[in-house]
Write a protein that holds these residues in place. Structure first.
Motif, PDB file in Angstrom:
ATOM      1  N   SER A   8      40.041  -9.024  29.979  1.00  0.00           N
ATOM      2  CA  SER A   8      39.123  -9.063  31.110  1.00  0.00           C
ATOM      3  C   SER A   8      37.663  -9.157  30.679  1.00  0.00           C
ATOM      4  N   ASP A  35      37.456 -17.386  40.861  1.00  0.00           N
ATOM      5  CA  ASP A  35      37.552 -15.989  40.445  1.00  0.00           C
ATOM      6  C   ASP A  35      36.356 -15.195  40.977  1.00  0.00           C
ATOM      7  N   GLY A  40      36.247 -11.319  41.146  1.00  0.00           N
ATOM      8  CA  GLY A  40      36.612 -11.095  39.752  1.00  0.00           C
ATOM      9  C   GLY A  40      35.405 -11.156  38.834  1.00  0.00           C
ATOM     10  N   ARG A  69      44.424 -16.618  48.882  1.00  0.00           N
ATOM     11  CA  ARG A  69      45.213 -15.782  47.975  1.00  0.00           C
ATOM     12  C   ARG A  69      46.262 -14.987  48.746  1.00  0.00           C
ATOM     13  N   THR A  96      45.328 -12.595  38.861  1.00  0.00           N
ATOM     14  CA  THR A  96      44.725 -11.498  39.605  1.00  0.00           C
ATOM     15  C   THR A  96      45.876 -10.616  40.083  1.00  0.00           C
ATOM     16  N   GLN A  97      45.666  -9.786  41.084  1.00  0.00           N
ATOM     17  CA  GLN A  97      46.770  -8.970  41.578  1.00  0.00           C
ATOM     18  C   GLN A  97      47.790  -9.838  42.307  1.00  0.00           C
ATOM     19  N   ASN A  99      50.443 -11.829  41.418  1.00  0.00           N
ATOM     20  CA  ASN A  99      50.665 -13.205  40.994  1.00  0.00           C
ATOM     21  C   ASN A  99      52.046 -13.665  41.440  1.00  0.00           C
TER      22      ASN A  99
END
Length: 282
Positions: A8, A35, A40, A69, A96-97, A99
């Motif tokens: 990250s 992102d 992000g 998303r 990301t969260q 997936n």
């Protein structure tokens, strides 16, 4: 710390050090700009500046990105519940969260997923995230060369294209400026999909944004690694589903595709948005 967390810090290279090998931190990347829209930190200063210019022109862009998303999560869960256990995510973007493999495998633990992208940071993050996850792999591929993607040996080893597969193309056809070429790309994937497969597309839509704003938005994308971003109208997006059975509710804003909250089902095609649709191969 997860395997993803170890990577990250890539976003900090833009301020404090050298970019990873093969990455140009001075040229905005569509994946890293997306992102940024999602909140992000895997992005460089050039990505943030380009993203801020776009937000100044279309203030709802972060909202649309989040809705896109969330649509991904809903549609993957729906397809897994329908019995689909193979997914091909073309232009996957940064992890990301929730997936694709995580959502699909929560319903069908045997589900197999191939992520495709050509951004070096996306590939690095994806491979780190998927280490120790036999059900998912990431391969390098360019949306402009569907034959190479479909012929990739790692993809072929992971997915059985003689069986139903879900092909996901979320906010990726925008980077193909030629309308005929975009249709040909989708047609190449459709031709490789077995009966019972699903095509999932989301795509930028200008609404009544005005030609001046549209030109300025395209100018920002012209300076990115993609070199362009072409929004399309309802009819053009519909052409991607020629010969397929279009699922209800048809071509609608991403937030209105089978939403979990009824209030989000409102369909307003007068303003910019991201439209989405799902079609089944008969």
């Amino acid at each position: 710390m997860t395997q993803y967390d170890e990577y990250s810090e890539y976003g900090e290279y833009g301020e404090y050090g050298e970019a990873p090998s093969g990455v140009d931190p001075n040229t905005p990347s569509v994946a890293r700009m997306y992102d940024y829209f999602l909140g992000g930190k895997d992005n460089f200063e050039a990505d943030r500046e380009a993203a801020k210019k776009l937000i100044a022109l279309v203030p709802n862009l972060p909202e649309f990105a989040r809705a896109n998303r969330e649509f991904l999560g809903r549609v993957v869960r729906f397809l897994a519940e329908e019995g689909i256990d193979q997914f091909l995510d073309v232009g996957a973007g940064l992890p990301t969260q929730q997936n694709v493999h995580q959502v699909a495998q929560a319903v069908a633990p045997q589900a197999r997923v191939v992520y495709v992208d050509n951004d070096p940071i996306v590939l690095a993050h994806g491979r780190a995230l998927l280490a120790g996850s036999p059900g998912a792999v990431v391969v390098r591929g360019d949306i402009n060369d569907p034959e190479a993607i479909l012929g990739d040996p790692d993809l072929r080893a992971h997915l059985d294209l003689s069986r139903p597969v879900a092909v996901l193309m979320l906010s990726v056809l925008n980077v193909v400026p030629d309308d005929a070429r975009a249709e040909a790309i989708v047609a190449a994937f459709r031709a490789a999909m077995a009966p019972g497969s699903y095509l999932v597309v989301s795509h930028g839509y200008t609404g009544e944004v005005g030609s001046a704003t549209d030109r300025e938005v395209r100018e920002v994308y012209r300076g990115s690694s993609a070199g362009s971003s072409k929004p399309r109208d309802h009819a053009q997006i519909g052409a991607y589903f020629d010969g397929l059975e279009l699922l209800e509710p048809g071509i609608v804003p991403v937030a209105a595709w089978r939403p979990e909250r009824e209030a989000e089902a409102e369909i307003d095609l007068s303003r910019p948005n991201i439209l989405a649709a799902v079609g089944r191969v008969p």
